[in-house]
Design an enzyme around this catalytic site. Structure first.
Site, PDB file in Angstrom:
ATOM      1  N   HIS A  79       2.737   4.177  12.743  1.00  0.00           N
ATOM      2  CA  HIS A  79       2.301   3.611  11.392  1.00  0.00           C
ATOM      3  C   HIS A  79       1.378   4.671  10.607  1.00  0.00           C
ATOM      4  CE1 HIS A  79       4.061  -0.350  11.040  1.00  0.00           C
ATOM      5  NE2 HIS A  79       3.967  -0.487  12.370  1.00  0.00           N
TER       6      HIS A  79
ATOM      7  N   LYS B 172      -5.558  -2.479  -2.339  1.00  0.00           N
ATOM      8  CA  LYS B 172      -5.503  -2.147  -1.175  1.00  0.00           C
ATOM      9  C   LYS B 172      -6.759  -1.763  -0.386  1.00  0.00           C
ATOM     10  CE  LYS B 172      -2.707   1.456  -2.982  1.00  0.00           C
ATOM     11  NZ  LYS B 172      -1.448   1.306  -2.256  1.00  0.00           N
ATOM     12  N   ARG B 173      -6.686  -1.374   0.757  1.00  0.00           N
ATOM     13  CA  ARG B 173      -7.755  -1.061   1.554  1.00  0.00           C
ATOM     14  C   ARG B 173      -8.330   0.158   0.922  1.00  0.00           C
ATOM     15  NH1 ARG B 173      -9.307  -3.313   6.514  1.00  0.00           N
ATOM     16  NH2 ARG B 173     -10.990  -2.279   6.249  1.00  0.00           N
TER      17      ARG B 173
ATOM     18  N   LYS C 230      -6.370   7.057   0.034  1.00  0.00           N
ATOM     19  CA  LYS C 230      -5.618   6.322  -1.051  1.00  0.00           C
ATOM     20  C   LYS C 230      -6.268   6.412  -2.406  1.00  0.00           C
ATOM     21  CE  LYS C 230      -4.496   2.426   2.116  1.00  0.00           C
ATOM     22  NZ  LYS C 230      -3.104   2.004   1.997  1.00  0.00           N
TER      23      LYS C 230
ATOM     24  N   THR D 175       3.403  -0.786   1.318  1.00  0.00           N
ATOM     25  CA  THR D 175       4.250  -1.928   1.148  1.00  0.00           C
ATOM     26  C   THR D 175       3.857  -2.753  -0.021  1.00  0.00           C
ATOM     27  OG1 THR D 175       2.968  -3.345   2.478  1.00  0.00           O
ATOM     28  CG2 THR D 175       5.025  -2.476   3.559  1.00  0.00           C
TER      29      THR D 175
ATOM     30  N   LYS E  45       6.012  -4.819  -3.290  1.00  0.00           N
ATOM     31  CA  LYS E  45       5.670  -5.820  -3.871  1.00  0.00           C
ATOM     32  C   LYS E  45       5.539  -5.842  -5.512  1.00  0.00           C
ATOM     33  CE  LYS E  45       2.697  -6.859   0.252  1.00  0.00           C
ATOM     34  NZ  LYS E  45       1.544  -6.862   0.701  1.00  0.00           N
TER      35      LYS E  45
HETATM   36  C1  LIG Z   1       0.736  -5.642   0.913  1.00  0.00           C
HETATM   37  C2  LIG Z   1      -0.689  -5.784   1.450  1.00  0.00           C
HETATM   38  C3  LIG Z   1      -1.449  -4.760   1.861  1.00  0.00           C
HETATM   39  C4  LIG Z   1      -0.694  -3.464   1.913  1.00  0.00           C
HETATM   40  O1  LIG Z   1      -1.246  -2.625   0.770  1.00  0.00           O
HETATM   41  P1  LIG Z   1      -0.762  -1.141   0.561  1.00  0.00           P
HETATM   42  O2  LIG Z   1      -0.686  -0.925  -0.838  1.00  0.00           O
HETATM   43  O3  LIG Z   1       0.629  -0.584   1.066  1.00  0.00           O
HETATM   44  O4  LIG Z   1      -1.804  -0.358   1.519  1.00  0.00           O
HETATM   45  C5  LIG Z   1      -2.712  -4.883   2.088  1.00  0.00           C
HETATM   46  N1  LIG Z   1      -3.372  -6.148   2.017  1.00  0.00           N
HETATM   47  C6  LIG Z   1      -2.810  -7.089   1.746  1.00  0.00           C
HETATM   48  C7  LIG Z   1      -3.407  -8.454   1.479  1.00  0.00           C
HETATM   49  C8  LIG Z   1      -1.261  -7.156   1.272  1.00  0.00           C
HETATM   50  O5  LIG Z   1      -0.941  -8.049   0.773  1.00  0.00           O
END
Ligand SMILES: *Cc1c(COP(=O)(O)O)cnc(C)c1O
Length: 854
Positions: free
Chosen positions: A374, A562-563, A568, A670, A674
């Site tokens: 990953h 995101k984190r 990022k 991911t 979404k």
């Molecule tokens: C989808 C999701 C992530 C992953 O987000 P990325 O933008 O791909 O880093 C992280 N935390 C939560 C709560 C999510 O739903």
């Protein structure tokens, strides 16, 4: 590669009996009253919201329980191949609404409750998020569980039942504070089944001696047993009456074993001992991609792996006499390196417990295991010191040592004399055990999670492994479940889509492509716009209630959630906002569309710079939100405690999705999928799955900027980038960077010094200055596009239309067919023929070569 296998199978119609065949409103209403009575001994009038939630969840669980029993009966009869997905994280979020939707009883439930004067939504809010994960990795695992159940496959999760999930984030004076996420307030979780009878002993420490009478046996002694008690969480399939399980292990003391005097335990320390052992599964490590030499983490990994594998093999042997059938009947998947001890543990079980010889055990192990990588971030590739493993897991270490010896000998045969190469591939080197190497050696298949990520693995971090065993490597691009991320979390959009093209897309997400022709239908686009507005109003209401800030729902909702991590590049977003703010201060009449910038995300508690980034965003927000001179054209928000439920609120309301990682650093992402599925337009780099998103939606319907992965990797290899050159030549950049430390913000002058230094003194490792100009230009294009609302809505619709490929159902059918080689028919995720899919997806595969690195 994918298209051939995807259509190989006929549709699979599960033959499980249906329950409840037809649940009526009045039945459900009466059952709810009874549930409330028996669970809490209360009438409707006296019960609290929490109690009502519990009653509804309990009622729902009772329906699920029947389906679970039926599913297990049928499975015993059919004996299909089973998949076990081992993951240290599962980020489930809430389950009630999803379960109602998947059971097909959400509407009945809304009606039944409303007859009692209860709004379903108000009960749903009572559920605690199950936050047993940090971010994308854990959420991916949860999405796959949903897809596996929906597609009727016998697929189960194996994880840990952390007493505390990922910490709860609170923001005070702009800083992040971490509080324990006490999600098990009542000691139990409404959805789980505790199964103490199926507990498993996991051994730590001790010594190993050999015993030879004909055959060598390894006797493990003086170890400490920790009991692993399973808790099964049911995973409900979409309207197919099927229920899989997520098995979460909890550490417990075998109370009998710890009587006074045993194991040198003094009487008054039994309690202390109990606590020390049970703390094994207390917390989820919140370090997202940082190596931490915590012995507890290693213990957790072995605990997960050993309990899961022992239980899998025990169940297998109850149904099968011939161990050699293992790879035909069981597939075990290692999600990232955390469960890679599975390689050695399966060997241990096959050799020590099942009395197989090494070669046969190794063949079965490799044919049963597969591994997903990953990340390419070097700091996240796990390594454990040899002496730590040796002490904590002596038998496992012996096995790893033997695997390494044999593997290196094999390499020597292929590359005689090439010490450097062998050293770079060894499982044990420099007194460390390389977990990724162990996982590669012990698996039949290794996959990356987006096309570019797999290419980078092959070209860089895993290059020597790829050269040695090219057939092991494959790509499976990540996916998300449309049932949670569209059907459940954006019901208005789901209804609009179903009105237009029918409801087939819920089971065959590729059907969303039928929306594409509607991008010319003005009336439909207006409906789409009003759904977005509805969702924005809902988020605006939340923001007002929670943060006391009023946002303009006609502004562009631009989300970066995101984190928090340097790669990022939340800071690049900050720099752009500072730039816009500067422009507006210079010229308050500047005609730009108003914008609301939304941030959310947690920083690992030990990650200094990420925590400072949160402070920076909040400091900027204070400054901008309180400056009347810019006429509310900009608002900046940091939404506290980002988690799955917040994502479900923010994503449907977003116009713009920020996916701006330094190219080559984000494996897939991911979140990007979404947003796309909910009609947000992406501004992003050509990184991870963004590239495939662009290929699917077409270059006209996404805003791409910045260095390519190839360019970034070339800089990392050869150097040649000097951020000072850019600082000195672009006044916009100089202004912003200086503002970090020149008193522009009302904070201590060193508050953001680490950011300033990272950009200039330490070479701008993530290329913020380098990508700034093209990022600003892309934002300018985006703003221009937004001003033509008809065009914008058409772009938005095309994003939704082409998002079907990013469904976890597609991902899953690839894993099932190509990696796990399931013996049952794998359902289609797409009802149309490949030709049709290509026709409705003209963008797909255009510029495909972008993904391939030279
Ligand atoms: C989808 C999701 C992530 C992953 O987000 P990325 O933008 O791909 O880093 C992280 N935390 C939560 C709560 C999510 O739903």
């Amino acid at each position: 590669m994918h298209t051939n296998t995807m259509y190989r199978f006929d549709n699979f119609a599960p033959h499980y009996t249906s329950y409840p065949k037809s649940l009526t409103v009045s039945e459900l209403r009466d059952a709810f009253i009874v549930a409330l009575q028996s669970l809490h001994g209360k009438t409707l009038n006296c019960a609290s919201k929490q109690e009502k939630f519990e009653a509804l969840a309990w009622l729902t669980k009772s329906i699920i329980s029947k389906n679970l029993i039926e599913t297990q009966k049928q499975r015993t009869k059919d004996d299909p191949k089973q998949v076990y997905y081992l993951s240290i994280e599962f980020l489930l979020g809430r389950l009630l609404e999803n379960n109602l939707v998947n059971l097909g009883i959400r509407e009945v439930c809304v009606k039944a409750l409303s007859e009692l004067g209860i709004e379903l939504d108000s009960l749903l809010d009572q559920e605690e998020d199950a936050g047993l994960g940090n971010g994308g990795l854990g959420r991916l695992a949860a999405c796959y569980l949903d897809s596996m159940a929906a597609m009727g496959l016998a697929g189960h999760g194996c994880g840990l039942r952390y007493r505390y999930g990922l910490f709860e984030q609170k923001i005070k004076n702009g800083y992040q504070y971490e509080y324990p996420d006490n999600w098990l307030k009542n000691q139990t979780y409404v959805w789980e089944y505790r199964r103490p009878a199926e507990k498993i002993a996991v051994r730590f420490g001790g010594t190993v001696r050999t015993q030879t009478n004909g055959k060598i046996r390894f006797i493990h002694e003086n170890y400490e047993n920790v009991m692993a008690v399973p808790y099964d969480v049911p995973i409900v399939g979409y309207k197919n009456q099927l229920v899989n399980t997520l098995r979460l292990w909890s550490a417990e003391v075998d109370v009998d074993q710890y009587t006074c005097g045993a194991h040198g335990v003094e009487c008054n320390s039994v309690i202390y001992y109990k606590h020390a052992i049970e703390s094994l599964t207390d917390i989820l490590y919140p370090d997202d991609s940082h190596y931490e030499g915590k012995i507890l983490r290693l213990k957790q990994q072995y605990f997960l792996v050993s309990a899961s594998l022992q239980s899998i093999i025990r169940n297998f042997r109850m149904q099968h006499d011939v161990l050699q059938e293992l790879p035909d009947k069981i597939a075990i998947h290692i999600n990232d390196t955390h469960p890679s001890l599975a390689v050695a543990e399966l060997m241990r079980i096959l050799i020590d417990d099942c009395c197989l010889g090494w070669d046969e055990a190794w063949s079965l192990t490799v044919r049963t295991l597969s591994y997903t990588n990953h990340t390419v971030l070097p700091e996240a590739l796990e390594k454990w010191p040899v002496n730590m493993l040796e002490q904590l897991l002596p038998r496992i270490y012996m096995i790893i040592h033997e695997i390494n010896e044999r593997y290196c000998r094999e390499l020597w045969n292929s590359y005689p004399g090439d010490w450097d190469r062998i050293h770079s591939m060894a499982i044990i080197a420099d007194d460390q055990v390389h977990m990724a190497h162990l996982a590669i050696a012990g698996s039949h298949t290794v996959n990356g999670v987006a096309e570019i990520h797999t290419e980078i693995l092959k070209k860089t971090v895993m290059h020597n492994f790829y050269t040695y065993t090219p057939d092991k490597f494959t790509n499976v691009t990540n996916g998300i479940t449309q049932r949670r991320w569209l059907l459940t979390s954006n019901p208005k959009l789901a209804a609009l889509i179903t009105d237009a093209i029918g409801s087939n897309w819920i089971e065959y997400p590729c059907d969303l492509a039928k929306l594409a022709p509607l991008s010319k239908d003005t009336a439909f686009l207006e409906d789409l716009a009003s759904v977005k507005l509805h969702n924005k109003l809902k988020l605006a209401k939340y923001i007002k209630e929670k943060h006391g800030i009023i946002v303009d729902v006609h502004s562009i909702f631009d989300s970066h959630i995101k984190r928090i991590h340097a790669y990022k590049r939340q800071c690049l977003n900050v720099m752009h906002i500072m730039h816009l703010y500067h422009c507006l201060r210079e010229n308050p009449q500047l005609d730009i569309p108003p914008r609301t910038f939304i941030f959310g995300g947690k920083a690992a508690p030990g990650y200094y710079k990420a925590k400072k980034t949160i402070k920076l965003i909040n400091t900027l927000a204070d400054k901008i939100n309180n400056d009347s001179a810019i006429h509310n054209k900009l608002k900046v928000l940091f939404l506290e405690n980002y988690n799955v439920s917040h994502a479900e609120l923010i994503i449907p309301a977003s116009d713009v999705s920020e996916q701006i990682s330094t190219a080559s650093r984000e494996a897939s992402g991911t979140g990007n999928m979404k947003f796309m599925m909910n009609g947000a337009l992406t501004i992003g780099t050509l990184d991870g799955a963004n590239i495939e998103i662009r290929n699917a939606v077409g270059a006209d319907n996404i805003f791409v900027f910045g260095l390519s992965a190839e360019e970034v990797l070339a800089y990392y290899r050869r150097g040649g980038y000097n951020p000072w050159d850019i600082y000195n030549s672009d006044l916009r950049i100089k202004t912003i960077v200086d503002q970090l430390v020149n008193g522009f913000f009302p904070v201590d002058s060193d508050e953001f010094r680490s950011h300033y230094d990272a950009l200039l003194r330490y070479g701008d490792e993530y290329f913020l200055l380098k990508d700034f100009a093209s990022y600003v230009a892309a934002h300018q294009q985006l703003a221009d596009a937004y001003c033509n609302q008809n065009r914008w809505q058409a772009m938005s619709l095309l994003n939704i239309a082409h998002s079907g490929w990013f469904s976890g159902d597609r991902t899953f059918s690839e894993y099932a067919a190509e990696i796990w080689t399931m013996d049952q028919p794998i359902p289609l995720w797409c009802q149309c023929l490949p030709e049709d899919y290509a026709r409705v997806n003209p963008g797909r595969d255009v510029n495909h070569d972008q993904v391939i690195l030279s």
